[in-house]
Enzyme design. Sequence first.
Site, PDB file in Angstrom:
ATOM      1  N   PHE A  97      -7.329  38.044  -4.688  1.00 25.10           N
ATOM      2  CA  PHE A  97      -8.460  38.266  -5.580  1.00 25.10           C
ATOM      3  C   PHE A  97      -8.737  39.769  -5.587  1.00 25.10           C
ATOM      4  O   PHE A  97      -9.223  40.323  -4.590  1.00 25.10           O
ATOM      5  CB  PHE A  97      -9.650  37.466  -5.027  1.00 25.10           C
ATOM      6  CG  PHE A  97     -10.885  37.445  -5.887  1.00 25.10           C
ATOM      7  CD1 PHE A  97     -10.940  36.636  -7.021  1.00 25.10           C
ATOM      8  CD2 PHE A  97     -11.998  38.193  -5.555  1.00 25.10           C
ATOM      9  CE1 PHE A  97     -12.086  36.588  -7.809  1.00 25.10           C
ATOM     10  CE2 PHE A  97     -13.147  38.151  -6.328  1.00 25.10           C
ATOM     11  CZ  PHE A  97     -13.192  37.348  -7.466  1.00 25.10           C
TER      12      PHE A  97
ATOM     13  N   THR B 127     -11.751  45.313  -5.749  1.00 24.65           N
ATOM     14  CA  THR B 127     -11.919  46.667  -5.219  1.00 24.65           C
ATOM     15  C   THR B 127     -10.758  47.597  -5.561  1.00 24.65           C
ATOM     16  O   THR B 127      -9.605  47.188  -5.564  1.00 24.65           O
ATOM     17  CB  THR B 127     -12.062  46.566  -3.686  1.00 24.65           C
ATOM     18  OG1 THR B 127     -13.178  45.729  -3.408  1.00 24.65           O
ATOM     19  CG2 THR B 127     -12.261  47.921  -3.047  1.00 24.65           C
TER      20      THR B 127
ATOM     21  N   GLY C  59     -15.779  50.338  -4.740  1.00 28.18           N
ATOM     22  CA  GLY C  59     -15.996  49.104  -4.007  1.00 28.18           C
ATOM     23  C   GLY C  59     -17.361  48.564  -4.364  1.00 28.18           C
ATOM     24  O   GLY C  59     -17.491  47.635  -5.166  1.00 28.18           O
ATOM     25  N   SER C  60     -18.404  49.198  -3.799  1.00 26.24           N
ATOM     26  CA  SER C  60     -19.769  48.741  -4.067  1.00 26.24           C
ATOM     27  C   SER C  60     -20.059  48.726  -5.562  1.00 26.24           C
ATOM     28  O   SER C  60     -20.624  47.782  -6.094  1.00 26.24           O
ATOM     29  CB  SER C  60     -20.766  49.663  -3.361  1.00 26.24           C
ATOM     30  OG  SER C  60     -20.651  49.510  -1.978  1.00 26.24           O
TER      31      SER C  60
ATOM     32  N   GLN D 253     -30.044  41.255  32.622  1.00 26.59           N
ATOM     33  CA  GLN D 253     -28.971  40.481  32.003  1.00 26.59           C
ATOM     34  C   GLN D 253     -29.539  39.395  31.082  1.00 26.59           C
ATOM     35  O   GLN D 253     -29.037  39.178  29.984  1.00 26.59           O
ATOM     36  CB  GLN D 253     -28.098  39.859  33.109  1.00 26.59           C
ATOM     37  CG  GLN D 253     -26.746  39.335  32.642  1.00 26.59           C
ATOM     38  CD  GLN D 253     -25.698  40.437  32.535  1.00 26.59           C
ATOM     39  OE1 GLN D 253     -26.006  41.623  32.613  1.00 26.59           O
ATOM     40  NE2 GLN D 253     -24.445  40.054  32.347  1.00 26.59           N
TER      41      GLN D 253
ATOM     42  N   ARG E 157     -30.927  40.914  27.936  1.00 29.80           N
ATOM     43  CA  ARG E 157     -29.887  41.365  27.015  1.00 29.80           C
ATOM     44  C   ARG E 157     -29.248  40.195  26.282  1.00 29.80           C
ATOM     45  O   ARG E 157     -28.876  40.323  25.116  1.00 29.80           O
ATOM     46  CB  ARG E 157     -28.786  42.094  27.789  1.00 29.80           C
ATOM     47  CG  ARG E 157     -29.220  43.408  28.371  1.00 29.80           C
ATOM     48  CD  ARG E 157     -28.270  43.846  29.472  1.00 29.80           C
ATOM     49  NE  ARG E 157     -27.056  44.427  28.918  1.00 29.80           N
ATOM     50  CZ  ARG E 157     -26.031  44.831  29.658  1.00 29.80           C
ATOM     51  NH1 ARG E 157     -26.071  44.686  30.969  1.00 29.80           N
ATOM     52  NH2 ARG E 157     -24.964  45.353  29.105  1.00 29.80           N
TER      53      ARG E 157
ATOM     54  N   GLY F 136     -16.254  45.541  33.118  1.00 33.10           N
ATOM     55  CA  GLY F 136     -14.839  45.817  32.912  1.00 33.10           C
ATOM     56  C   GLY F 136     -14.094  44.623  32.350  1.00 33.10           C
ATOM     57  O   GLY F 136     -13.274  44.767  31.436  1.00 33.10           O
TER      58      GLY F 136
ATOM     59  N   GLU G 291     -17.409  42.090   0.587  1.00 28.53           N
ATOM     60  CA  GLU G 291     -18.281  41.311  -0.313  1.00 28.53           C
ATOM     61  C   GLU G 291     -19.642  41.984  -0.465  1.00 28.53           C
ATOM     62  O   GLU G 291     -20.645  41.313  -0.676  1.00 28.53           O
ATOM     63  CB  GLU G 291     -18.467  39.866   0.185  1.00 28.53           C
ATOM     64  CG  GLU G 291     -17.202  39.128   0.514  1.00 28.53           C
ATOM     65  CD  GLU G 291     -16.391  38.744  -0.718  1.00 28.53           C
ATOM     66  OE1 GLU G 291     -15.164  38.781  -0.634  1.00 28.53           O
ATOM     67  OE2 GLU G 291     -16.989  38.429  -1.758  1.00 28.53           O
TER      68      GLU G 291
END
Lengths: 623, 623
Positions: free
Chosen positions: B156, B159, B164-165, B352, B355, B426, B449
Amino acid sequence: MAAPSEGDAASLLPDLPGGPLQAYRARASFCWKELALFLEGEDMLRLKKSIFSALEDDPLFARSRGHELSLEKHQELTFLRCKRVLGRALLRVEDMVRNPLSVLTLITCLGTYDWSLAQKFLLHLLVFGFAIYKSGSERHLEYLPKILSMEIFGCFAVTEVSHGSNAKAIRTTAHYDPATEEFILHSPDFEAAKFWVGNMGKTATHAVVFAQLYTPGGRCHGLHSFLVQIRNPKTLLPMPGVMVGDIGKKLGLNGIDNGFAMFHKVRIPRRALLNQTGDVTPEGTYVTPFKDAKQRFGASLNNLSMGRAIIVAMSVVNLKLAVSIALRFSATRRQFGPTDEEEVPVLEYQTQRWRLLPYLAAVYALDHFSKWLFLNLAEFQQGWEDRSTRQAELGREIHALVSGSKPLASWTAQRGIQECREACGGHGYLAVNRLGDLRNENDPNCTYEGDNNVLLQQTSGYLLGLLELRLQGGARLESPLGTVDFLEAYPDILDQRFSCPSVAGCLESSVPLAAYEWLVCYLLRESVQKVNQEKRSGSSDFEARNNSQVYRCRSLALAFLELTVVRRFHEYVHQPGVPPPLRATLQRLSALYALWSLNQHTALLYRAERRRRCPGGRDRPSR
Amino acid sequence: MAAPSEGDAASLLPDLPGGPLQAYRARASFCWKELALFLEGEDMLRLKKSIFSALEDDPLFARSRGHELSLEKHQELTFLRCKRVLGRALLRVEDMVRNPLSVLTLITCLGTYDWSLAQKFLLHLLVFGFAIYKSGSERHLEYLPKILSMEIFGCFAVTEVSHGSNAKAIRTTAHYDPATEEFILHSPDFEAAKFWVGNMGKTATHAVVFAQLYTPGGRCHGLHSFLVQIRNPKTLLPMPGVMVGDIGKKLGLNGIDNGFAMFHKVRIPRRALLNQTGDVTPEGTYVTPFKDAKQRFGASLNNLSMGRAIIVAMSVVNLKLAVSIALRFSATRRQFGPTDEEEVPVLEYQTQRWRLLPYLAAVYALDHFSKWLFLNLAEFQQGWEDRSTRQAELGREIHALVSGSKPLASWTAQRGIQECREACGGHGYLAVNRLGDLRNENDPNCTYEGDNNVLLQQTSGYLLGLLELRLQGGARLESPLGTVDFLEAYPDILDQRFSCPSVAGCLESSVPLAAYEWLVCYLLRESVQKVNQEKRSGSSDFEARNNSQVYRCRSLALAFLELTVVRRFHEYVHQPGVPPPLRATLQRLSALYALWSLNQHTALLYRAERRRRCPGGRDRPSR
């Protein structure tokens, strides 16, 4: 510094090539060459140029455009490049000593090219090599020339599978056997395997290994470091009893071979102990110049400060690169416009400026701070045998600054790179445009050499400790670098009211600077109150500290670092030495960074005002 | 819904395996199987199970552990897997029609496995295929069986390199030549090359290409779509005049071959025009059922809404996966503790939890919203031939909701995944733990999109437009789905004062919900005032809109979507049908998401209160 002479400028800073950016560049209100010379100095510009030229002129550093580099090939190339960098002697030892910033310049220039290379070099020479130099003694000096020639290749092994942040709890053991005058290095199980160790995966022949030292009779003397040969330098086959390998693909930095290692009763000579903080006699008696085990542990991990300070600089480079890419793109990319025929550069849109320009300002403020911090740390480390109170205080202050600035810089960079990626739209998602690599390779800066959230506790702990001493009737609240001196006026600052008569009057960094002083005092008081309240409700010290992080100690540490960065940059751009044509630009950058940064705390500023109005009132949500 | 019978639960939701998470799981205050059944329903659980089983049982879907997949190999595998998924007919067309959510379930299950596969499938079947079905007419129906059998493979192409926009400004042209009854498709230069087109890089044989349609005499009728063969389906060699290729490595989704294409005077038959919104007669006369060109343009891009709504669901899946990984890790990873001997799971630390848990709540709230939105959109699209006022209003409301929820969901996921990565330390940086892929593959959700910041303008534009109509003495402020109905009480809401007597009383989502209503009204007023002020100072409409984004229209759009998500979830968890044992848990999730989300706006709530206190006062910074 005077404006550059024409000859200097031409050779060091050639004119930029023409192209679509020229229209914006022509509109600059200052001379970029003058700015570069003022910020970097001629010596550093010359060094940068020589490093970049060396890389540009050598086919080994050519980019592999068009085809993908396999992980193995990238690792191999990185090793060869590291060897070439060492061989080219891009920086002489006397230059490093004369100007420690040159070390930072070398690392960040290599990182600007490729972080895997910079880190491989850094880990071998400055982390592994420096550890031997600093933690060892004369008996280890013989290794230094071999390190410089890469006859041996090194890594620095602290972290284990199940212990990173809590390094003290590392479980690798080193039992001393007086019968053979050897240590027996052993990993009790897989969770105690060394893990994440950069350079260990495929290339290191030697490792500085942290292990719990035991003397005969089973007494543990805590964490010590040992120089251990892990591979045959000719064949790269593992030494007997050593199981070593690569930990696999990471989110980035795949040119580095991060590794794991398990030691099965590996015997290493007594003299392998890096004995600066403690030694074992041939008979098996432990001797140490430190009376206090905690102090000894601190000294043995002292090297980490340098790593963290370098991470601050690395983060700044990442943000610098991302912001440059995004701003240049924004100046040339046109989309939409007042009419269907005319499109405007996206940099003209309010949203795009609002998203990107504060990060540009952050680059300047953090870059300046990073150099200042590094220079102070280098000076501190040069005085490492100084046992004065000032030196100890300086050590604590620098530790607090480094522990807080690594989070601040790495997070600012991480968010900024993401913003830059998005601000470049689809093109920002194309690998060749590098924003992905920058994001992926900045990311571990938030984690290694101390998780950001854990490190922030070091900074808040420092501030709380100072205040406690002061309240116990101690000496003035001050520190060698002066970053906490304002706290001496703590109660007065808290009584101050904000009084800037106009918005225009706030567009100057002294205004947010004053607000930041107030904010840090406020958060310090809140943190102390919260810790005390936790303790009164029966929490242990451990619990009280943990339960006071969110909104208190954590915010305190970040705000203190932001204040320090804002203050350093404010003072720097207002000093008389700033060339007059640059003053307005630099002062606007300073104001933008400070205001943008302070803006994160607006809710707190309003809230505090509200509390003051109703001092007896409960702290209830409000609108 | 009743609690599951034992038979159901055993087959659909087998017990979780034992292991280190068991201790936490045993402490749950509710039955997870009951929750899953309530949230998903038995049909969807069954569909999910059948999809995952199909993938698990087929060696083509085996993970290539231990060795790296080259970009080419990943692309090839993704194509083969896409073909296998279509061949397995995991979902029957009648099931899709009966329950549109099944489409979303299929896409998100495939994405849970691998987003490249999900997107390849989605682009071919639902974007390319649906575009032909919806934008074409009877003459294009012959293609549908070929699409289902993958005899042809599609993409499809909207762009271009430099657009694009601003899709309207696309520069590919299609000139009609009545002599041969053909269109001549042409890319004027490289900047007009189609770019980023998923599936176009290597595998697509056909493309829906958007181009400016010209009739003889040189009249341009704007953007239309054409079905264009770009490759020979047997050899995959490009068709004459088509230059097509892969755009190279991206930050993620490298199993998809994103491509570019330039057309050099490529002749395609007249009937290749997808003629739903406009057609050209054999003689070259343009005919359209739309009177208004703008309306026609809107209809031709209508498909994008479905893409955006699916992106909302995709973002939710990414966040769901990341949060699951991070919470499970946090429950088993131990670090530090009250004594040297005892370490506690990191999930026990305040930081923790602070978060991670809000993102867990966000998953539930956004997941519910995403399904609700998708169902409404599907219903709207089923009535696409309905020309009633209600249908048009529904279209505008859904467009505003989709345009705002893609940014909200993709950003929430992006930030959440980063937080999860860091929260895993890590180990979160190791590729095998998937957080990197999730971050890299969620990232484009912020861009494709429709760029998030650009899309938000659609949402604020909708709200501003409604208010303007109302102020001009129009009808009641209401919408088919009721998301804006509260605005009818706009002045009253702005007069309301927050009055929750205690913190405990705020731990319920009705409290933040009310605050959100006030906030949206406030931001709406601020936005209108700012736009008007800009216009009074001589700005054009274009400038006035652009200069009112930051802190106003942009915040308005986000706050409106947050409110809508909060409201939907609040109503959902408070409905009588919620099984009593689940109520407390769901209501806490609702409160957590709402309060956490509202917390971003605290400064604004304080500021507004301050302004009210000093109504004549200038809006100056304060603390």
